[in-house]
Scaffold this motif. Structure first.
Motif, PDB file in Angstrom:
ATOM      1  N   ARG A 150      25.047  28.294  65.744  1.00 31.40           N
ATOM      2  CA  ARG A 150      25.202  29.661  66.213  1.00 31.40           C
ATOM      3  C   ARG A 150      25.997  30.493  65.187  1.00 31.40           C
ATOM      4  NH1 ARG A 150      27.441  30.146  72.151  1.00 31.40           N
ATOM      5  NH2 ARG A 150      25.546  28.874  72.415  1.00 31.40           N
ATOM      6  N   ARG A 151      25.483  31.682  64.937  1.00 27.09           N
ATOM      7  CA  ARG A 151      26.094  32.617  63.990  1.00 27.09           C
ATOM      8  C   ARG A 151      26.182  32.041  62.577  1.00 27.09           C
ATOM      9  NH1 ARG A 151      29.036  32.989  68.648  1.00 27.09           N
ATOM     10  NH2 ARG A 151      30.604  31.557  67.847  1.00 27.09           N
ATOM     11  N   GLN A 152      25.176  31.236  62.234  1.00 28.11           N
ATOM     12  CA  GLN A 152      25.086  30.686  60.880  1.00 28.11           C
ATOM     13  C   GLN A 152      23.689  30.972  60.334  1.00 28.11           C
ATOM     14  OE1 GLN A 152      27.520  29.297  59.139  1.00 28.11           O
ATOM     15  NE2 GLN A 152      29.001  29.330  60.836  1.00 28.11           N
TER      16      GLN A 152
END
Length: 265
Positions: free
Chosen positions: A229-231
Motif C-alpha cells: 500500500r502506497r508503494q
C-alpha cells in the motif's frame, strides 16, 4: 488572609526543623544520643589465636591431595575383559516388519476377503491418504524425490483394505498429547505423528500394493503481482509446480500360507 499566613509560617517551621514538632511525639518519648567512635573494637583473644594456630579438626585430618595417584592404577587383564557380558548379536530381519501373530478374527475372515475381488485400499504417502484400486492413476500434489520413471514402489502404509462386502480397517491410533492451538494432524513441535508406532496402519504382511512411477507433470506458469500500500514498486512472482504421477500396478490380499511362511514380496 491572616489564616493563610499563619499556616504558611507553621509549615515553614516544620520543614526547617530536623525533628518533628513536639505535639506529634508520644507522651513518653525520650531522645537518646549514640556516640560513634572511630577506634577499632577489641578482638577476642580466642579469635586472634585461631588465625595463627590450626584447629583440632585440621590437625587430626591432614589435607588430601586432589591429584590422582598414578602408581595405584593397574592394567586390565584379559580375564576381567572376558567376564564382561557381551552385547547380543544383531538380527538379520527387518526391525520394521511386524512379528506379532495374527488374531483369530483375521485368520477366519482374511480368506473371505481375498476370495472376493476387486480390492480397494487407502494407502498413505507422506501421511496423506489416497483411496485407490488396481489400474488407477494417482497424481501426487508434490514432487517425489529420488525416483525416476519406471521405478516400482511398494506402498506398505495403509489404513483400509476392502472389497464389495468385506472391509479390513486398522485400529484407531493412540491419542497424542498436544496443545489446543496446534492442528489435529500435527503433533507438538510441528512434525507429523508416526501412525505406525501408534497402531494406525494395517499389518503390511496382509496385502501387497505396488505403484509404478510414470513421470512428472507441471502446471502452467502462474504470474502474480505483489505490491504494498502506497508503494509504487510492483513485485512479480512466477511459480510453476511439478507433480509426480503414479500408476497403481497391483492391489492384492495375501493368503495365510504366504504370511506364515514369511515370504517377502
Amino acid at each position: 488572609m491572616l489564616t493563610r499566613t499563619i499556616k504558611r509560617s507553621v509549615l515553614e517551621q516544620l520543614w526547617a526543623s530536623p525533628l518533628p514538632p513536639i505535639f506529634l511525639l508520644p507522651l513518653r518519648a525520650s531522645i537518646t544520643t549514640v556516640s560513634h567512635t572511630t577506634s577499632a573494637p577489641a578482638i577476642p583473644e580466642a579469635l586472634t589465636n585461631s588465625a595463627t594456630q590450626p584447629s583440632d579438626s585440621q590437625t587430626a585430618s591432614p589435607r588430601v591431595s586432589q591429584q590422582p595417584d598414578v602408581s595405584s592404577y593397574q592394567p586390565i587383564s584379559h580375564s576381567s575383559l572376558e567376564s564382561i557380558p557381551k552385547l547380543p548379536t544383531p538380527t538379520s530381519h527387518d526391525p520394521s516388519t511386524p512379528t506379532t501373530p495374527l488374531s483369530d478374527s483375521i485368520r477366519e475372515l482374511l480368506p473371505l476377503l481375498r476370495a472376493q475381488s476387486p480390492h480397494y485400499i487407502t494407502a498413505h504417502i507422506h501421511a496423506r491418504p489416497y483411496l485407490v484400486t488396481q489400474g488407477d492413476t494417482l497424481r501426487l500434489p508434490f514432487l517425489m524425490r529420488d525416483v525416476s520413471p519406471g521405478d516400482v514402489l511398494r506402498l506398505n502404509r495403509a489404513s483400509l483394505l476392502g472389497s464389495r462386502d468385506y472391509t479390513l480397517r486398522a485400529a484407531a491410533p493412540a491419542p497424542v498429547a498436544m496443545p489446543v492451538h496446534h492442528s489435529p494432524l500435527r503433533a507438538k513441535g510441528g512434525t507429523l505423528p508416526n501412525l505406525a508406532e501408534r497402531g494406525g496402519y494395517l499389518d503390511e504382511r496382509l496385502f501387497v500394493c505396488r505403484a509404478v512411477v510414470m513421470g512428472t507433470e507441471a502446471e502452467p506458469m502462474r504470474v502474480m503481482e505483489k505490491t504494498k500500500r502506497r508503494q509504487r514498486h510492483v513485485k512479480t512472482v512466477r511459480s510453476k509446480l511439478r507433480f509426480t504421477v503414479l500408476k497403481i500396478k497391483e492391489v492384492r490380499v495375501r493368503s495365510l500360507e504366504e504370511i506364515e511362511s514369511g515370504e517377502e514380496e
